[in-house]
Design an enzyme around this catalytic site. Structure first.
Site, PDB file in Angstrom:
ATOM      1  N   ASN A 144       1.959   7.898  15.190  1.00 43.65           N
ATOM      2  CA  ASN A 144       0.765   8.734  15.381  1.00 43.65           C
ATOM      3  C   ASN A 144      -0.510   7.955  15.668  1.00 43.65           C
ATOM      4  O   ASN A 144      -1.448   8.495  16.250  1.00 43.65           O
ATOM      5  CB  ASN A 144       0.581   9.681  14.182  1.00 43.65           C
ATOM      6  CG  ASN A 144       0.345   8.956  12.905  1.00 43.65           C
ATOM      7  OD1 ASN A 144       0.742   7.801  12.749  1.00 43.65           O
ATOM      8  ND2 ASN A 144      -0.317   9.593  11.956  1.00 43.65           N
ATOM      9  N   GLU A 188       2.620   2.984   3.004  1.00 41.46           N
ATOM     10  CA  GLU A 188       1.617   4.019   3.276  1.00 41.46           C
ATOM     11  C   GLU A 188       2.384   5.229   3.772  1.00 41.46           C
ATOM     12  O   GLU A 188       2.942   5.194   4.883  1.00 41.46           O
ATOM     13  CB  GLU A 188       0.648   3.556   4.376  1.00 41.46           C
ATOM     14  CG  GLU A 188      -0.265   2.426   3.990  1.00 41.46           C
ATOM     15  CD  GLU A 188      -1.349   2.836   3.027  1.00 41.46           C
ATOM     16  OE1 GLU A 188      -1.615   4.051   2.892  1.00 41.46           O
ATOM     17  OE2 GLU A 188      -1.914   1.944   2.384  1.00 41.46           O
ATOM     18  N   CYS A 190      -2.083  11.243   9.104  1.00 42.42           N
ATOM     19  CA  CYS A 190      -1.653  11.254   7.707  1.00 42.42           C
ATOM     20  C   CYS A 190      -2.762  11.839   6.835  1.00 42.42           C
ATOM     21  O   CYS A 190      -2.509  12.341   5.753  1.00 42.42           O
ATOM     22  CB  CYS A 190      -1.272   9.864   7.254  1.00 42.42           C
ATOM     23  SG  CYS A 190      -2.483   8.656   7.734  1.00 42.42           S
TER      24      CYS A 190
END
Ligand code: NDP
Length: 496
Positions: free
Chosen positions: A152, A250, A284
């Site tokens: 992303n 993450e 995110c």
């Protein structure tokens, strides 16, 4: 039109191993092929580790300021190439062009920030309990590290990891998400063109399921820096534990925005639209839950629905477009599945919900911006969807809003809109998240601040900011005794 052919980048050379299988990436808006890549095998991954291992001693011994200068040169090249690479990000990943340029800008900002770290890499000096003894800490690189990234943020997430790893003196094997491999290759090309010595940064393209094991099991890999989904992260964490490697994770988010009754609603609405539907909700940190105080619930929702109808979906290269396609067929399936789950579990669909199939959308993966009125226990209000789907929730008061916000397994970003200073500070204290915004949406990280989350979002580390180097260094404690006699800590000093 066929895409550009790329090889692996190992030992400073682009190589295409004989008889290697290949895979391609495609524009999620049009289906056009973007690039063709080597589907690396575990043997290729081991070759990349060999190169990184061989390059490590001289890179470790290169003065850190010199390593930093190389990052500055890379940043300068990315700046020169920003427009071309921005268009590549849009074509390969689907985010609209201003956001793609932002992806590049974040890369440049971080490289420049980390270049300065080459002149710091600070340790500490502390007093000794004994006379004529000097105590300090120094930072040392870990060795070879593996960098595994999602699709992303196809340039900035790789750069966050690679730049921090390199300035600390590590060498890197980089395994990007397969769907954005051209962006990854162009990131690596910038480092190579800046003059990075052979073997210091190596690129392995190919399925994570195939090459991941070779990276995770190899004893020469001392650290793994991973951004991606929770399930993949869990698998990597467990597997790497066998080799006692350090793993930085993450992972996902389910980020709430709270809008209180005393908020500036126009400001909150602009923030919400950007937070929830920017990058088609595939950040995110995207705002995926909107928690409205009941006093403004109906007004705010009506205004939101009216604005959502006006969002322009379309070609992400077109400046008039607000929202482009989602990342690809897998992403599309996942989002549509969640929309179906939302309807089945009784959430009220108030906007969107469909894939666009008529021309010009028929060759791409476009999903309408979608708004549900939901309850906190709904799966669409607790699980990460990673798409343009917003769950709107009602809260009686501040306490209930915070309870709802904290009632999920994730804790990356969070936001509150309020004009009360007292509530703003309480929210900073109360929200269980690595990031809290006040009167701003849940997205918008800046590179000089730490980035990461709590609960299932991560395993405690942070990227970016001055603490980014913690992930990529070992701390050595040094004791220098110039007393010319044996001094015994805890034994020699007079009892205190
Ligand atoms: P995935 O977890 O599917 O993939 C991430 C990376 O891991 C890819 O490079 C993938 O390769 C690789 N991979 C897959 N399986 C393995 C394996 N067994 N061993 C080693 N590597 C493997 O995530 P997505 O790419 O779909 O990214 C979306 C996710 O990333 C979302 O959950 C999002 O929340 C999270 N994310 C978190 C951020 C944060 O900072 N907290 C920031 C951005 C995204 P391949 O592509 O070949 O499968």
């Amino acid at each position: 039109m066929t895409g550009t052919e790329y090889g692996l980048y190992i030992q400073g050379r682009w190589t295409t191993p004989a008889s290697a299988a290949r895979f391609s990436t495609f524009n999620p808006a049009t289906g056009e092929e973007i690039g063709s890549f080597v589907a690396a095998t575990p043997a290729h991954a081991r070759g990349a580790i060999d190169a990184a291992q061989a390059a490590f001693p001289s890179w470790r011994d290169t003065p850190a300021p010199v390593r930093g200068s190389l990052l500055l040169r890379t940043a300068a090249l990315l700046r020169e190439r920003k427009e071309a690479l921005g268009r590549l990000v849009t074509r390969e990943m689907g985010k609209i062009l201003p956001e793609a340029r932002g992806d590049l800008q974040e890369s440049i900002d971080f490289l420049e920030y980390m270049a300065g770290e080459g002149r710091r890499l600070a340790g500490e000096t502390v007093p000794s309990e004994l006379p004529s003894k000097f105590c300090l800490t120094v930072r040392q690189p870990k060795g070879v590290v593996a960098v595994i990234t999602p699709w992303n943020f196809p340039t900035s997430i790789p750069n966050w990891k690679i730049a921090a790893a390199l300035v600390c003196g590590n060498t890197v094997v980089f395994k990007p998400a397969s769907t954005v491999a051209a962006c990854a290759a162009e990131v690596v090309r910038a480092y190579a063109d800046a003059g990075l010595p052979p073997g210091v940064l190596n690129l392995i393209t190919g399925s994570g399921g195939t090459v991941g094991g070779a990276l995770l099991d190899d004893p020469r890999i001392r650290g793994i820096s991973f951004t991606g989904g929770v399930e993949t992260g869990r698998e990597i964490y467990v597997r790497a534990a066998r080799g006692i490697k350090t793993v930085h994770l993450e992972l996902g988010g389910k980020n709430p925005m709270i809008v209180m009754e005393d908020a500036r609603l126009d400001l909150a609405l602009e923030g919400l639209l950007f937070g929830a539907f920017g990058t088609a909700g595939q950040r995110c940190t995207a705002t995926s839950r909107l928690i409205l105080h009941e006093a403004i619930y109906d007004t705010f929702l009506e205004r939101l629905l009216e604005r959502v109808q006006r969002l322009r979906i379309g070609d992400p290269l077109d400046p008039a477009t607000d929202m482009g396609p989602v990342g690809g067929p897998d992403q599309e399936r996942r989002i549509l599945d969640y929309i179906a789950i939302g309807e089945k579990e009784g959430a009220l669909l108030r906007a969107g919900g469909k894939k666009l199939t008529a021309p010009p959308f028929d060759r791409g993966h476009f999903i309408e911006p979608t708004v549900f009125e939901a309850r906190p226990e709904h799966r669409i209000a607790t699980e990460e969807i990673f798409g343009p789907v917003l769950a709107v929730l009602r809260a009686r008061d501040y306490e209930e809003a915070v309870r709802i916000a904290n009632g999920v397994d994730y804790g990356l970003s969070s936001s509150i809109y309020t004009s009360s200073i007292e509530r703003a500070f309480r929210a900073v204290h109360d929200l269980e998240a690595g990031i809290t915004y006040v009167n701003a949406p849940t997205i918008g990280a800046e590179v000089q601040l730490p980035f990461g989350g709590v609960k299932n979002t991560g395993n405690g580390g942070r990227e970016a900011g001055s603490v980014a180097i913690d992930e990529f260094t070992e701390i050595k404690s040094v004791f220098i005794d110039y007393s010319n006699r044996l001094q015994k800590a805890q034994i020699d000093p007079p009892a205190g």
